[in-house]
Each structure stands twice: as C-alpha cells, then as structure tokens.
Design a protein around this motif. Structure first.
Motif, PDB file in Angstrom:
ATOM      1  N   HIS A  95     -52.617 -40.673 -54.148  1.00  0.00           N
ATOM      2  CA  HIS A  95     -53.687 -39.814 -53.633  1.00  0.00           C
ATOM      3  C   HIS A  95     -53.106 -38.533 -53.040  1.00  0.00           C
ATOM      4  CE1 HIS A  95     -56.738 -38.432 -50.713  1.00  0.00           C
ATOM      5  NE2 HIS A  95     -57.567 -38.764 -51.690  1.00  0.00           N
ATOM      6  N   ALA A  96     -52.037 -38.650 -52.271  1.00  0.00           N
ATOM      7  CA  ALA A  96     -51.403 -37.464 -51.680  1.00  0.00           C
ATOM      8  C   ALA A  96     -50.882 -36.541 -52.772  1.00  0.00           C
ATOM      9  CB  ALA A  96     -50.260 -37.881 -50.749  1.00  0.00           C
ATOM     10  N   ARG A  97     -50.300 -37.112 -53.809  1.00  0.00           N
ATOM     11  CA  ARG A  97     -49.782 -36.298 -54.921  1.00  0.00           C
ATOM     12  C   ARG A  97     -50.910 -35.564 -55.635  1.00  0.00           C
ATOM     13  NH1 ARG A  97     -46.036 -39.124 -59.244  1.00  0.00           N
ATOM     14  NH2 ARG A  97     -44.549 -38.869 -57.566  1.00  0.00           N
ATOM     15  N   VAL A  98     -51.998 -36.274 -55.905  1.00  0.00           N
ATOM     16  CA  VAL A  98     -53.136 -35.656 -56.596  1.00  0.00           C
ATOM     17  C   VAL A  98     -53.744 -34.562 -55.725  1.00  0.00           C
ATOM     18  CG1 VAL A  98     -55.485 -36.110 -57.420  1.00  0.00           C
ATOM     19  CG2 VAL A  98     -53.618 -37.647 -58.051  1.00  0.00           C
ATOM     20  N   THR A  99     -53.847 -34.816 -54.427  1.00  0.00           N
ATOM     21  CA  THR A  99     -54.402 -33.822 -53.506  1.00  0.00           C
ATOM     22  C   THR A  99     -53.537 -32.565 -53.468  1.00  0.00           C
ATOM     23  OG1 THR A  99     -55.419 -35.556 -52.171  1.00  0.00           O
ATOM     24  CG2 THR A  99     -55.093 -33.409 -51.116  1.00  0.00           C
ATOM     25  N   HIS A 101     -51.547 -31.517 -55.787  1.00  0.00           N
ATOM     26  CA  HIS A 101     -51.679 -30.842 -57.086  1.00  0.00           C
ATOM     27  C   HIS A 101     -53.004 -30.071 -57.159  1.00  0.00           C
ATOM     28  CE1 HIS A 101     -50.985 -30.121 -61.327  1.00  0.00           C
ATOM     29  NE2 HIS A 101     -52.195 -30.588 -61.587  1.00  0.00           N
ATOM     30  N   ALA A 102     -54.081 -30.704 -56.708  1.00  0.00           N
ATOM     31  CA  ALA A 102     -55.389 -30.039 -56.726  1.00  0.00           C
ATOM     32  C   ALA A 102     -55.380 -28.815 -55.818  1.00  0.00           C
ATOM     33  CB  ALA A 102     -56.473 -31.014 -56.296  1.00  0.00           C
ATOM     34  N   ASN A 103     -54.756 -28.933 -54.652  1.00  0.00           N
ATOM     35  CA  ASN A 103     -54.674 -27.788 -53.728  1.00  0.00           C
ATOM     36  C   ASN A 103     -53.867 -26.667 -54.337  1.00  0.00           C
ATOM     37  OD1 ASN A 103     -56.228 -29.124 -51.838  1.00  0.00           O
ATOM     38  ND2 ASN A 103     -54.477 -29.823 -50.644  1.00  0.00           N
ATOM     39  N   ALA A 104     -52.777 -27.003 -55.022  1.00  0.00           N
ATOM     40  CA  ALA A 104     -51.953 -25.985 -55.673  1.00  0.00           C
ATOM     41  C   ALA A 104     -52.727 -25.301 -56.782  1.00  0.00           C
ATOM     42  CB  ALA A 104     -50.671 -26.603 -56.226  1.00  0.00           C
ATOM     43  N   LEU A 105     -53.481 -26.058 -57.546  1.00  0.00           N
ATOM     44  CA  LEU A 105     -54.307 -25.457 -58.607  1.00  0.00           C
ATOM     45  C   LEU A 105     -55.383 -24.558 -58.007  1.00  0.00           C
ATOM     46  CD1 LEU A 105     -54.816 -28.326 -61.182  1.00  0.00           C
ATOM     47  CD2 LEU A 105     -53.491 -26.239 -61.471  1.00  0.00           C
ATOM     48  N   GLY A 106     -55.989 -25.005 -56.911  1.00  0.00           N
ATOM     49  CA  GLY A 106     -57.020 -24.196 -56.257  1.00  0.00           C
ATOM     50  C   GLY A 106     -56.460 -22.893 -55.747  1.00  0.00           C
ATOM     51  N   ALA A 107     -55.283 -22.933 -55.157  1.00  0.00           N
ATOM     52  CA  ALA A 107     -54.641 -21.721 -54.654  1.00  0.00           C
ATOM     53  C   ALA A 107     -54.284 -20.801 -55.806  1.00  0.00           C
ATOM     54  CB  ALA A 107     -53.410 -22.082 -53.838  1.00  0.00           C
ATOM     55  N   SER A 108     -53.836 -21.376 -56.887  1.00  0.00           N
ATOM     56  CA  SER A 108     -53.458 -20.581 -58.067  1.00  0.00           C
ATOM     57  C   SER A 108     -54.674 -19.903 -58.671  1.00  0.00           C
ATOM     58  CB  SER A 108     -52.792 -21.485 -59.105  1.00  0.00           C
ATOM     59  OG  SER A 108     -52.543 -20.773 -60.293  1.00  0.00           O
ATOM     60  N   ASN A 109     -55.818 -20.622 -58.720  1.00  0.00           N
ATOM     61  CA  ASN A 109     -57.032 -20.056 -59.290  1.00  0.00           C
ATOM     62  C   ASN A 109     -57.601 -18.954 -58.393  1.00  0.00           C
ATOM     63  OD1 ASN A 109     -56.963 -21.678 -61.561  1.00  0.00           O
ATOM     64  ND2 ASN A 109     -58.280 -23.252 -60.670  1.00  0.00           N
ATOM     65  N   GLN A 110     -57.414 -19.049 -57.091  1.00  0.00           N
ATOM     66  CA  GLN A 110     -57.923 -18.025 -56.170  1.00  0.00           C
ATOM     67  C   GLN A 110     -57.129 -16.729 -56.286  1.00  0.00           C
ATOM     68  OE1 GLN A 110     -57.948 -19.754 -52.275  1.00  0.00           O
ATOM     69  NE2 GLN A 110     -59.746 -21.022 -52.703  1.00  0.00           N
ATOM     70  N   GLU A 111     -55.857 -16.862 -56.687  1.00  0.00           N
ATOM     71  CA  GLU A 111     -55.020 -15.677 -56.821  1.00  0.00           C
ATOM     72  C   GLU A 111     -55.372 -14.848 -58.059  1.00  0.00           C
ATOM     73  OE1 GLU A 111     -51.015 -17.078 -56.787  1.00  0.00           O
ATOM     74  OE2 GLU A 111     -51.091 -17.714 -54.699  1.00  0.00           O
ATOM     75  N   GLU A 112     -56.030 -15.462 -59.011  1.00  0.00           N
ATOM     76  CA  GLU A 112     -56.334 -14.764 -60.273  1.00  0.00           C
ATOM     77  C   GLU A 112     -57.470 -13.836 -60.164  1.00  0.00           C
ATOM     78  OE1 GLU A 112     -56.823 -17.749 -63.259  1.00  0.00           O
ATOM     79  OE2 GLU A 112     -54.795 -18.414 -63.080  1.00  0.00           O
TER      80      GLU A 112
END
Length: 112
Positions: A95-99, A101-112
C-alpha cells in the motif's frame, strides 16, 4: 538441531513459494477464522473445488496449513496464525509503495 543459515534460507524460500499465488493468499485469509472444509472455502472464494484442493495441497506441503479429519470431512486450519500478520505487513508495504507511486504520478501530471 539448529538449522544452518542455508537451511533457514531454504525454509524461508519454501514459505514464500507457498504464499506466491493470489489464490493461496485468499485461502490463508479465509482460514484465519479457524477450521474450514473445502466446500466452505469453495463457496467463500467462488472457485472450483479442484482449484481449492490443489492450492491446499501446496499450502500443506509448505506447512502453512494442516488438515484434520472429522468423520467424512477434512477440515483445514493455519499451522501458525502469524502468517496472517506477515501477509498484513506485506500489504502495508505494498500500500505504501502504491501510494508513493500514485503521488509521484500526480506530481508529474501537475507539472505538465
């Protein structure tokens, strides 16, 4: 006799092999409540009896469950309930790993 480090590693690998299947993990969680027969497991998991029996054989071979005959029925139970604690701990890690990863993807999408 105390097992050697090599023997301990092999035993550890055997336990991991026993839980290395989603169906076997589901069976272990179903058995946390106590003695259960194949018919009940089949109903709870929505799986064919042959599939449940095959996975129970692996779990018996790896000594994660034991069988007990009561009349014509065979009931299964965990050999050590701490296996559920170990599975729960692994789920927390996952769960911590998935969280993360999801947070990293969210941050990456906000930068675009």
């Amino acid at each position: 006799m105390i097992p050697s480090q090599d023997e301990l590693r092999q035993l550890h690998a055997n336990i991991c092999a026993g839980i290395a299947d989603p169906t076997r993990i589901a069976i272990l969680y179903a058995l946390r409540e106590g003695l259960t027969n194949v018919s009940t497991l089949t109903e709870q998991l929505g799986l064919p009896q042959s599939t449940v029996s095959r996975h129970l054989a692996v779990l018996r071979t790896t000594n994660l469950v034991r069988a007990e005959r009561q009349g014509q029925n065979i009931y299964y139970q965990l050999t050590d309930t701490r296996v559920i604690e170990a599975l729960d701990l692994m789920r927390e890690v996952l769960h911590a790993r998935v969280t993360r990863h999801a947070n990293a993807l969210g941050a990456s999408n906000q930068e675009e």
